[in-house]
Scaffold this motif. Structure first.
Motif, mmCIF file in Angstrom:
data_model
loop_
_atom_site.group_PDB
_atom_site.id
_atom_site.type_symbol
_atom_site.label_atom_id
_atom_site.label_comp_id
_atom_site.label_asym_id
_atom_site.label_seq_id
_atom_site.Cartn_x
_atom_site.Cartn_y
_atom_site.Cartn_z
ATOM 1 N N SER A 31 0.820 -1.199 0.000
ATOM 2 C CA SER A 31 0.000 0.000 0.000
ATOM 3 C C SER A 31 0.857 1.253 0.000
ATOM 4 C CB SER A 31 -0.922 0.018 1.220
ATOM 5 O OG SER A 31 -1.557 1.277 1.328
ATOM 6 N N ARG A 32 0.420 2.248 -0.748
ATOM 7 C CA ARG A 32 1.053 3.558 -0.729
ATOM 8 C C ARG A 32 0.334 4.508 0.220
ATOM 9 N NH1 ARG A 32 1.047 2.393 -6.375
ATOM 10 N NH2 ARG A 32 -0.982 3.398 -6.516
ATOM 11 N N ASP A 33 -0.784 4.097 0.782
ATOM 12 C CA ASP A 33 -1.631 4.988 1.558
ATOM 13 C C ASP A 33 -1.302 4.889 3.044
ATOM 14 O OD1 ASP A 33 -3.579 6.603 2.616
ATOM 15 O OD2 ASP A 33 -5.203 5.778 1.412
ATOM 16 N N ARG A 34 -0.721 5.946 3.594
ATOM 17 C CA ARG A 34 -0.345 5.932 5.005
ATOM 18 C C ARG A 34 -1.560 6.033 5.921
ATOM 19 N NH1 ARG A 34 3.925 10.688 5.173
ATOM 20 N NH2 ARG A 34 2.295 11.561 3.824
ATOM 21 N N ARG A 35 -2.724 6.414 5.356
ATOM 22 C CA ARG A 35 -3.928 6.552 6.184
ATOM 23 C C ARG A 35 -4.839 5.325 6.102
ATOM 24 N NH1 ARG A 35 -5.789 12.831 6.517
ATOM 25 N NH2 ARG A 35 -3.727 13.769 6.371
ATOM 26 N N ALA A 93 -12.247 -4.966 -12.623
ATOM 27 C CA ALA A 93 -11.134 -4.109 -12.216
ATOM 28 C C ALA A 93 -10.762 -4.396 -10.769
ATOM 29 C CB ALA A 93 -11.521 -2.637 -12.379
ATOM 30 N N PHE A 94 -9.496 -4.715 -10.536
ATOM 31 C CA PHE A 94 -8.982 -4.985 -9.196
ATOM 32 C C PHE A 94 -8.232 -3.734 -8.723
ATOM 33 C CE2 PHE A 94 -9.784 -9.020 -11.090
ATOM 34 C CZ PHE A 94 -10.066 -9.904 -10.064
ATOM 35 N N PHE A 95 -8.965 -2.840 -8.073
ATOM 36 C CA PHE A 95 -8.366 -1.590 -7.612
ATOM 37 C C PHE A 95 -7.384 -1.855 -6.472
ATOM 38 C CE2 PHE A 95 -12.020 -0.032 -9.887
ATOM 39 C CZ PHE A 95 -11.573 1.159 -10.447
ATOM 40 N N ARG A 96 -6.400 -0.952 -6.325
ATOM 41 C CA ARG A 96 -5.356 -1.150 -5.322
ATOM 42 C C ARG A 96 -5.895 -0.997 -3.903
ATOM 43 N NH1 ARG A 96 -1.926 1.127 -9.551
ATOM 44 N NH2 ARG A 96 -1.693 -0.591 -11.011
ATOM 45 N N GLN A 97 -7.042 -0.295 -3.742
ATOM 46 C CA GLN A 97 -7.617 -0.143 -2.408
ATOM 47 C C GLN A 97 -8.597 -1.270 -2.060
ATOM 48 O OE1 GLN A 97 -7.773 1.863 -5.100
ATOM 49 N NE2 GLN A 97 -9.202 3.531 -4.735
ATOM 50 N N TYR A 98 -8.604 -2.318 -2.849
ATOM 51 C CA TYR A 98 -9.360 -3.520 -2.500
ATOM 52 C C TYR A 98 -8.485 -4.373 -1.575
ATOM 53 C CZ TYR A 98 -12.959 -2.633 -6.086
ATOM 54 O OH TYR A 98 -13.990 -2.110 -6.838
ATOM 55 N N TYR A 99 -8.248 -3.864 -0.370
ATOM 56 C CA TYR A 99 -7.276 -4.488 0.521
ATOM 57 C C TYR A 99 -7.675 -5.884 0.957
ATOM 58 C CZ TYR A 99 -5.861 0.430 0.976
ATOM 59 O OH TYR A 99 -5.467 1.715 0.725
ATOM 60 N N ASN A 100 -8.938 -6.070 1.295
ATOM 61 C CA ASN A 100 -9.364 -7.368 1.835
ATOM 62 C C ASN A 100 -9.466 -8.422 0.748
ATOM 63 O OD1 ASN A 100 -9.580 -6.296 4.497
ATOM 64 N ND2 ASN A 100 -11.468 -5.290 3.857
ATOM 65 N N LEU A 101 -9.817 -8.003 -0.466
ATOM 66 C CA LEU A 101 -9.786 -8.937 -1.595
ATOM 67 C C LEU A 101 -8.349 -9.356 -1.899
ATOM 68 C CD1 LEU A 101 -11.004 -10.455 -3.997
ATOM 69 C CD2 LEU A 101 -10.949 -8.307 -5.280
ATOM 70 N N HIS A 120 -15.715 8.379 -2.282
ATOM 71 C CA HIS A 120 -14.746 8.363 -1.180
ATOM 72 C C HIS A 120 -13.766 7.192 -1.337
ATOM 73 C CE1 HIS A 120 -13.266 8.742 2.959
ATOM 74 N NE2 HIS A 120 -13.471 7.442 3.099
ATOM 75 N N LEU A 121 -14.278 6.027 -1.637
ATOM 76 C CA LEU A 121 -13.440 4.838 -1.766
ATOM 77 C C LEU A 121 -12.407 5.002 -2.868
ATOM 78 C CD1 LEU A 121 -12.716 1.819 -1.356
ATOM 79 C CD2 LEU A 121 -14.670 1.248 -2.810
ATOM 80 N N TYR A 122 -12.837 5.514 -4.020
ATOM 81 C CA TYR A 122 -11.949 5.564 -5.169
ATOM 82 C C TYR A 122 -11.166 6.860 -5.295
ATOM 83 C CZ TYR A 122 -14.521 1.422 -6.603
ATOM 84 O OH TYR A 122 -15.077 0.172 -6.650
ATOM 85 N N PHE A 123 -11.672 7.952 -4.727
ATOM 86 C CA PHE A 123 -11.062 9.247 -4.954
ATOM 87 C C PHE A 123 -10.622 9.915 -3.656
ATOM 88 C CE2 PHE A 123 -12.176 10.997 -9.373
ATOM 89 C CZ PHE A 123 -10.866 11.317 -9.637
ATOM 90 N N LEU A 124 -11.575 10.503 -2.921
ATOM 91 C CA LEU A 124 -11.226 11.394 -1.822
ATOM 92 C C LEU A 124 -10.835 10.676 -0.541
ATOM 93 C CD1 LEU A 124 -13.799 14.289 -2.250
ATOM 94 C CD2 LEU A 124 -11.386 14.258 -2.827
ATOM 95 N N GLU A 126 -4.428 5.540 -3.136
ATOM 96 C CA GLU A 126 -3.968 4.453 -4.004
ATOM 97 C C GLU A 126 -4.084 4.812 -5.476
ATOM 98 O OE1 GLU A 126 -2.425 2.123 -2.762
ATOM 99 O OE2 GLU A 126 -3.182 1.762 -0.738
ATOM 100 N N GLY A 127 -4.839 5.859 -5.801
ATOM 101 C CA GLY A 127 -5.032 6.226 -7.193
ATOM 102 C C GLY A 127 -6.214 5.512 -7.801
ATOM 103 N N LEU A 128 -6.608 5.956 -9.002
ATOM 104 C CA LEU A 128 -7.780 5.390 -9.666
ATOM 105 C C LEU A 128 -7.409 4.399 -10.746
ATOM 106 C CD1 LEU A 128 -10.995 7.286 -10.345
ATOM 107 C CD2 LEU A 128 -10.205 6.065 -8.362
ATOM 108 N N LEU A 129 -6.133 4.141 -10.930
ATOM 109 C CA LEU A 129 -5.743 3.083 -11.846
ATOM 110 C C LEU A 129 -5.927 1.735 -11.154
ATOM 111 C CD1 LEU A 129 -2.571 4.691 -13.454
ATOM 112 C CD2 LEU A 129 -4.927 4.662 -14.319
#
Length: 500
Positions: free
Chosen positions: A2-6, A83-91, A219-223, A227-230
């Motif tokens: 993850s790149r997201d410190r939050r 699409a497997f987004f990078r913020q799909y942490y539990n998946l 909120h999940l994908y943007f704000l 992780e970005g929207l790619l």
């Protein structure tokens, strides 16, 4: 990584390290993402698990199977690109159980969004950090001007900046997404690219989607995420995602019964679960079914739960049908085409995938024949299958003119109507993971969980959560979860004054 410190970690209840030696047995109904997650989570803690799936393959709506083309090629087929987004942490936690490096996924460098006038937005090169990612996206969009930004109702916009789960559902669930955007004074030209593309990923037109779901999704994908929207896509047919997880489950002592559906449940001190192969006794049951399957099992199990809860299950709705049409063409599409193109305002087409850019089976076929494999999606279809299918091909020819003269070597379609609908006002009555029946829990992307998740990530999250609820009842340690922040990241932005 993850790149997201939050990123937020949600610790599971603690207890004994596992349940081995206690003779606990669980039945999991449904072998999609939610069911596989729950089954693996339980089996890893020493619970004996029987997983039943009515289809001959695992993965549910992200499942894959093998088919034969007219030219004799054996190739993977599915219900369409995901699409497997990078913020799909539990998946991703689930997938890493069998693929620690996530080697089965490959990144998509960009996915342009195009509207009926040829105006194009892109996610490439955007900052990762909110809110600058959203601001940069808006200001460089050909459909959104600085003047439009000044016209936006900042009081309404605060609902996007200050997403709270579950509070946002209390505030916005009564509104539909279209009404919310009207109140926001969001420019019509930009809606197709900034919002409609995402709302339709829930297989619903904006007027049939809860505004709260739209806000949480934003909120999940943007704000809410850095992780970005790619996103990543599967580099191989979907069975190569799930078969290794099935092997992992088996190594943990689980048993998988494909081609066998759970039909009804007789609750008791131990529950009797009826299947197409007979009946099995279990200490716990996870119903990880699609909307129709859940309604059927509960409806055919008259002693399962009180009337009010059963009525809530019966009232669950399916989203409108969707169509996936996959074409094997005898010539390549232009080399400049993106691997994935999203569309807005071009009904019924929602996106185009050039599968031979990332799917190994499609790539092998294209190399051998000199052709290409293209997939077209139509979400929330409003006309019959044949009309939708024909319109998809017409749209493809206009967007990719080089395909007009291409011969179609093979043409396969999937027309389905089994995705959950999230209409306005539905959140309060949506069933959650817990049920009134001791030892019976629910999981799936249509099940309520008070975290900022959606689609495949909601399926995985509810699967882990369902297992955790059962494990906690047995005094066994569960599995930690992760999510983007459960509320807006930037408190000062919540104090923006009204534009009125």
């Amino acid at each position: 990584m993850s790149r997201d410190r939050r990123l937020v970690r949600h610790p599971a209840p603690r207890g004994r390290p596992d349940a081995r030696g206690r003779g606990l047995r669980a039945v999991v109904a449904g072998g999609g993402i939610a069911g596989l997650t729950a089954a693996i989570a339980l089996a890893e803690r020493g619970v004996t698990v029987d997983l039943y799936e009515r289809e001959p393959y695992l993965g549910g709506r992200v499942g894959g199977w093998t088919t034969t083309l007219p030219d004799g090629t054996r190739t993977g087929m599915s219900r369409g690109f995901h699409a497997f987004f990078r913020q799909y942490y539990n998946l991703r936690t689930l997938l890493r159980r069998a693929d620690p490096g996530l080697d089965v996924l490959t990144p998509v460098p960009d996915y342009p969004l195009v509207d009926a006038h040829g105006r194009t937005d892109t996610f490439q090169g955007l900052p990762l950090t909110p809110p600058w990612n959203a601001l940069r996206f808006a200001l460089r969009s050909p459909t959104f001007t600085a003047r439009d930004l000044l016209r936006v109702d900042r009081r309404v916009a605060a609902a996007l900046l200050d997403v709270r789960v579950p509070g946002t559902y209390t505030d916005l669930d009564r509104l539909d997404a279209r009404e919310f955007l009207d109140r926001l004074r969001f420019p019509h030209a930009a809606r197709h690219l900034a919002f409609d593309v995402f709302s339709r990923s829930f297989f619903a037109a904006p007027e049939r989607l809860s505004a709260a779901e739209l806000a949480v999704m934003f909120h999940l994908y943007f704000l809410g995420s850095s992780e970005g929207l790619l996103f990543d896509v599967a580099a191989a047919p979907f069975d190569r995602l799930w078969d290794p997880l099935a092997a992992h489950l088996t190594r943990q002592g689980g048993t998988i019964h494909t081609g066998t559906a759970v039909t009804r449940i007789e609750p008791g001190t131990r529950h009797t679960v009826h299947t197409g192969d007979g009946a099995v006794e279990a200490d716990a049951v996870v119903l990880a079914l699609d909307v129709g399957g859940l309604r059927r099992v509960v409806g055919d199990s008259p002693a399962l739960g009180p009337r009010a809860w059963r009525d809530r299950i019966a009232a669950l709705e399916n989203a409108p049908p969707f169509l996936v049409r996959r074409l094997w063409l005898d010539r390549p599409v232009d080399s400049g085409r993106p691997a994935f193109l999203a569309t807005g305002g071009l009904p019924p087409l929602d996106n185009v995938s050039v599968l031979d850019r990332f799917d190994s089976d499609a790539a092998a076929w294209a190399r051998r024949t000199g052709g290409s494999v293209v997939e077209l999606h139509a979400y929330a279809a409003t006309v019959p299958r044949d009309e939708t299918s024909a319109a998809l091909l017409t749209r493809l020819h206009r967007l990719y003119p080089e395909t007009r003269d291409a011969g179609i070597v093979a043409d396969l379609s999937e027309w389905r109507e089994d995705c959950p609908l999230f209409p306005p006002g539905s959140f309060a009555r949506r069933p959650g993971v817990e049920t009134p029946v001791e030892g019976v829990v629910l999981a799936g992307d249509g099940i309520r969980v008070d975290l900022p998740v959606a689609l495949m990530e909601r399926a995985a999250t509810t699967g882990w959560t369902a297992a955790n609820r059962l494990l906690a009842g047995w005094g066994v340690t569960g599995h930690d979860l992760e999510s983007v922040p459960v509320r807006g990241r930037y408190a000062p932005l919540r104090l923006l004054p009204s534009a009125r």
